[in-house]
Design a protein around this motif. Structure first.
Motif, short mmCIF file in Angstrom:
data_model
loop_
_atom_site.label_atom_id
_atom_site.label_comp_id
_atom_site.label_asym_id
_atom_site.label_seq_id
_atom_site.Cartn_x
_atom_site.Cartn_y
_atom_site.Cartn_z
N PHE A 1 6.54 -20.43 -13.59
CA PHE A 1 7.76 -20.71 -12.84
C PHE A 1 8.22 -22.14 -13.08
N LEU A 2 7.29 -23.09 -13.01
CA LEU A 2 7.64 -24.49 -13.24
C LEU A 2 8.14 -24.69 -14.67
N THR A 3 7.49 -24.04 -15.63
CA THR A 3 7.93 -24.15 -17.03
C THR A 3 9.33 -23.57 -17.19
N GLN A 4 9.58 -22.46 -16.53
CA GLN A 4 10.90 -21.85 -16.62
C GLN A 4 11.97 -22.75 -16.03
N ILE A 5 11.66 -23.43 -14.93
CA ILE A 5 12.62 -24.35 -14.31
C ILE A 5 12.97 -25.48 -15.27
N VAL A 6 11.95 -26.07 -15.91
CA VAL A 6 12.19 -27.17 -16.86
C VAL A 6 13.06 -26.68 -18.01
N LEU A 7 12.74 -25.52 -18.55
CA LEU A 7 13.52 -24.96 -19.66
C LEU A 7 14.95 -24.64 -19.23
N GLY A 8 15.11 -24.21 -17.98
CA GLY A 8 16.45 -23.94 -17.47
C GLY A 8 17.30 -25.19 -17.41
N GLY A 9 16.68 -26.31 -16.99
CA GLY A 9 17.42 -27.57 -16.96
C GLY A 9 17.84 -28.03 -18.34
N ILE A 10 16.94 -27.89 -19.33
CA ILE A 10 17.28 -28.26 -20.71
C ILE A 10 18.39 -27.36 -21.24
N THR A 11 18.27 -26.07 -20.97
CA THR A 11 19.27 -25.11 -21.45
C THR A 11 20.64 -25.40 -20.87
N ALA A 12 20.69 -25.70 -19.56
CA ALA A 12 21.97 -26.01 -18.92
C ALA A 12 22.56 -27.30 -19.50
N HIS A 13 21.70 -28.27 -19.82
CA HIS A 13 22.19 -29.55 -20.35
C HIS A 13 22.83 -29.37 -21.73
N TYR A 14 22.33 -28.42 -22.50
CA TYR A 14 22.90 -28.18 -23.83
C TYR A 14 24.38 -27.78 -23.77
N ALA A 15 24.86 -27.36 -22.60
CA ALA A 15 26.27 -26.99 -22.47
C ALA A 15 27.19 -28.20 -22.64
N VAL A 16 26.67 -29.41 -22.40
CA VAL A 16 27.51 -30.61 -22.53
C VAL A 16 27.03 -31.51 -23.67
N GLU A 17 25.79 -31.38 -24.09
CA GLU A 17 25.27 -32.18 -25.20
C GLU A 17 24.48 -31.23 -26.09
N LEU B 1 37.45 -30.97 -17.05
CA LEU B 1 37.18 -30.29 -15.78
C LEU B 1 35.97 -29.37 -15.89
N ILE B 2 35.90 -28.59 -16.97
CA ILE B 2 34.78 -27.66 -17.14
C ILE B 2 33.47 -28.41 -17.31
N GLU B 3 33.49 -29.46 -18.12
CA GLU B 3 32.26 -30.24 -18.28
C GLU B 3 31.84 -30.91 -16.97
N GLN B 4 32.82 -31.32 -16.16
CA GLN B 4 32.49 -31.89 -14.85
C GLN B 4 31.82 -30.85 -13.96
#
Length: 759
Positions: free
Chosen positions: A294-310, A712-715
């Protein structure tokens, strides 16, 4: 409920199961017969061969090796940062041809023409694009000279996008694609063949029809792709049926509500003096693994979401060289299945001996062996997926050990078979522990039977994923994929969980056995009535005939009907918290079940039906509204349920120990508020804006870099961060609680082993 009534309910369940699967299999045959054909060859009017069937099929394997659904989407299914490649192809092809016509006829670009001139060229384009030039007799698709030129230009364009052309690096960054997503020029050419064919299916009419193979999806005004009359008609029918179903279920609930009054609660915890058996204690490692995954999945989720802007870095660090978006998203979604399934499998292994009071020989050894197998599957499949995305494996090796490219069933075929064998072993371990209960006459025997039936379904229905092979037609691959995702994950696991919770509350003396048995049986009938054929709502636009759209719209509406009364379930769970002083030690278990009911209403009900009707899904399939439903339903329902079941089992294993529930309190509210924040502050508003763009402009525009990288979308994407952080804190606190609870010493010894069944 009277025995004769229960008998009729069992008959209804049998009828629902047989009829629903009969229809589902029949429609699978219809999909197979009417799927978009893959021509033996695609030729120009001069007879020059452009693509062959082998090119298309090998191109599909190239698509799978790079991550498939994890790099953009095909037919609307897949990830959300890169484009939907079919919508992207037909939009670029349309603009290329319109500019060609405008230059030839007026010596101008298309957007420089007046409205009348543009209308004339669009009419010509529609005739060229939507006319089906496939000849079944010769198994040949013939393209005009203009279209051949457009296809060659697009093949060159996508070759540069999926390669390492420096001029297209900003494009890859916008799409969160790593450099050299497809390693060789030969494979990029094959990929173009697959993209052409899958896009041709979305823009070309079926023979003797005015709708495309994908029911006019995606929305693209340039070629007059718009909702058909069937999409509108069946959407209206599904809404009417939903209203009728809610009313009928409300009437039934009002008629039977008195039968479900809660009993007088025991003065002491009925489970309090039952010492865990060796096999029950052996399940503790399952729950520790749940926390780690679960903790590993949370970390990977944060990285995956960040890729939407970088798209190619993580705060400036070039992370995509080793962990690109396609891989972090693969692991993020797969680990969600793994940790939730592990929680539920561990619960089954723990609760079976608890309920029956019977510990079979070598049960502990079986539990330990299964655990080792699960670890090998998790680690091995993740490593294989990394090798696949890094383009290290050939097609055959990738299929067996790498990345299959299909969302939620990404793991290689070897790992799939290994997991199926593990599930069958789990079934054997659970069933042999429950066997004594099946021979006894008791008021809750019906629940036990439902529990065993659901365990059988969990073990066997995962095997439906093996029905699609290395070269299976995409339409049939989607058909079988949703058997796993919808029926296995969303269907039979839910029936299993419902029966486990009911048995748990019965054995705690919080619910009457007879009323719980009738309720579980009735709920199973109602849920499977819509749930089995509701699978079809995922297949509206995947090359399936209109009949699939009709059945899917009808029964996906019925899926939502049981959720209309979920508030009563939440209230019943809520009021159990203070029914007796000893119930307080199960406080956060019950709160997790209450949260499950809430998210079932919101995530599966409200946000699920938001995308279920054909007319709704036509415009918003593959947008952030899908992610909204997935996050709130997957974690909100199945995740919170898994946490609740895990806490119940750990509570039983910690007899004589006092828990410090303060960490659980903070964890519970952090997880739920964090989930709500990421949903309401980011996923929902982005999804709404995308839906408006899809309706007003085109589906291509709603998924384009031009739209997604607006300020706006990136915000709004950045507004996910507070919710993500809060959610991550909740996961960390849960793991910390488990660590601290393991260090607490017993205050007093427990009583001798006694079985619940013997009481």
């Amino acid at each position: 409920m009277k025995p004769t009534t229960d008998k009729r309910t069992w008959q209804a369940l049998f009828a629902v199961f047989v009829i629903s699967f009969g229809i589902l299999l029949w429609l699978g045959g219809e999909i197979y017969r009417e799927a978009p054909p893959i021509p033996a060859q695609v030729v120009s009017e001069n007879g020059d061969v452009i693509f062959t069937r082998d090119d298309v099929e090998l191109g599909q394997q190239v698509w799978r090796t790079m991550g498939g659904h994890e790099v953009g989407s095909i037919w609307g299914h897949g990830s959300l940062v890169a484009p939907d490649w079919n919508a992207d192809w037909i939009h670029r092809e349309a603009l290329y041809l319109l500019d060609m016509y405008a230059n030839r006829d007026f010596n101008l670009q298309y957007d420089e023409l007046n409205a009348e001139q543009q209308a004339a060229l669009k009419a010509r384009l529609k005739s060229v694009i939507r006319t089906n030039t496939y000849d079944k007799g010769s198994d040949t698709l013939t393209l005009s000279a203009d279209r051949v030129q457009a296809v060659e230009w697009l093949a060159d364009y996508y070759g540069k996008v999926f390669g390492d052309d420096p001029a297209f690096q900003p494009v890859r960054e916008d799409y969160a694609m790593k450099e050299s997503t497809v390693a060789t020029a030969e494979h990029r050419e094959l990929l173009s063949a697959f993209l052409f064919w899958s896009s041709w299916s979305t823009e070309t009419n079926r023979p003797d029809s005015d709708i495309t193979y994908t029911n006019n999806w995606p929305h693209e005004p340039l070629i007059d792709n718009k909702p058909s009359a069937d999409i509108l008609g069946w959407s209206m029918f599904s809404i009417i049926l939903l209203v009728f179903g809610v009313g009928a279920l409300g009437w039934h609930h009002a008629r039977t509500v008195e039968e479900h009054e809660l009993p007088e609660v025991p003065a002491e915890d009925p489970l309090g003096r039952h010492k865990p058996t060796p096999s029950m204690l052996a399940t503790k490692k399952y729950f520790w693994t749940v926390a780690a995954l679960f903790l590993t999945q949370i970390v990977l989720g944060g990285i995956t979401a960040h890729y939407a802007v970088e798209g190619q870095a993580f705060y400036g660090f070039p992370l995509s060289d080793w962990l690109p978006y396609s891989l972090t998203r693969t692991w993020h979604t797969q680990l969600a299945v793994f940790w939730i399934a592990t929680a539920w499998l561990g619960t089954g292994l723990y609760i079976a001996p608890l309920l029956s009071g019977y510990e079979p020989k070598l049960q502990r050894a079986g539990v330990n062996f299964l655990y080792v197998c699960l670890l090998i599957i998790v680690v091995g499949s993740m490593f294989g997926e990394w090798l696949g995305v890094q383009q290290v494996l050939d097609f055959d090796t990738n299929f067996w050990f790498g990345h299959q490219g299909y969302e939620y069933v990404d793991l290689g075929r070897f790992w799939q078979i290994f997991l199926l064998i593990g599930l069958i072993l789990w079934l054997v371990l659970v069933a042999r522990s429950l066997f004594p209960l099946l021979k006894q006459k008791s008021d809750d025997k019906q629940i036990v039977v439902v529990l065993v039936m659901s365990a059988i379904a969990i073990a066997l229905f995962y095997g439906s994923g093996l029905m699609m092979g290395q070269k299976t037609h995409l339409a049939m691959a989607e058909y079988w994929r949703w058997w796993v995702v919808h029926l296995w994950v969303e269907g039979f696991f839910e029936v299993f969980a419902t029966s486990v919770i009911a048995l748990m509350f019965v054995r705690l003396g919080l619910v009457r056995a007879k009323s719980a048995s009738s309720a579980v049986l009735f709920a199973t009938v109602v849920f499977l009535t819509g749930g089995i054929l509701g699978t079809l709502h995922h297949l509206y636009f995947t090359g399936a005939p209109t009949s699939v759209l009709a059945w899917g719209a009808t029964f996906s509406a019925l899926e939502v009907v049981p959720l209309s009364l979920i508030g009563f379930e939440a209230w019943e769970n809520w009021r159990m918290r203070k029914s007796a002083p000893w119930v307080q030690k199960y406080h956060w278990v019950i709160m997790c079940f209450t949260a499950t009911a809430f998210w079932n209403l919101m995530g599966a009900g409200v946000f699920g039906f938001l995308i279920n009707p054909p007319i709704s899904l036509y415009y918003i399939q593959g947008l952030n509204t899908t992610a909204l439903h997935a996050h709130t339903a997957f974690f909100g329902v199945y995740g919170m349920l898994g946490v609740g079941l895990m806490l119940f089992c750990l509570r039983g294993m910690s007899q004589g120990k006092e828990w410090d529930d303060r960490l659980l309190k903070w964890s519970f509210w952090s997880l739920n508020i964090g989930l709500a924040a990421m949903a309401l502050m980011s996923l929902l508003p982005v999804g709404i804006l995308q839906a408006v763009a899809s309706y007003n402009e085109s589906f291509w525009y709603a998924r384009s870099a031009e739209f997604l990288h607006q300020p706006l979308i990136e915000q709004l994407v950045w507004w996910r961060v507070p919710g993500d952080i809060l959610f991550g804190i909740g996961g960390g606190l849960l793991a910390l609680f488990m660590f601290k609870a393991a260090l607490v010493k017993k205050k007093s010894s427990t009583a001798s082993v006694e079985s619940i069944a013997s009481e």
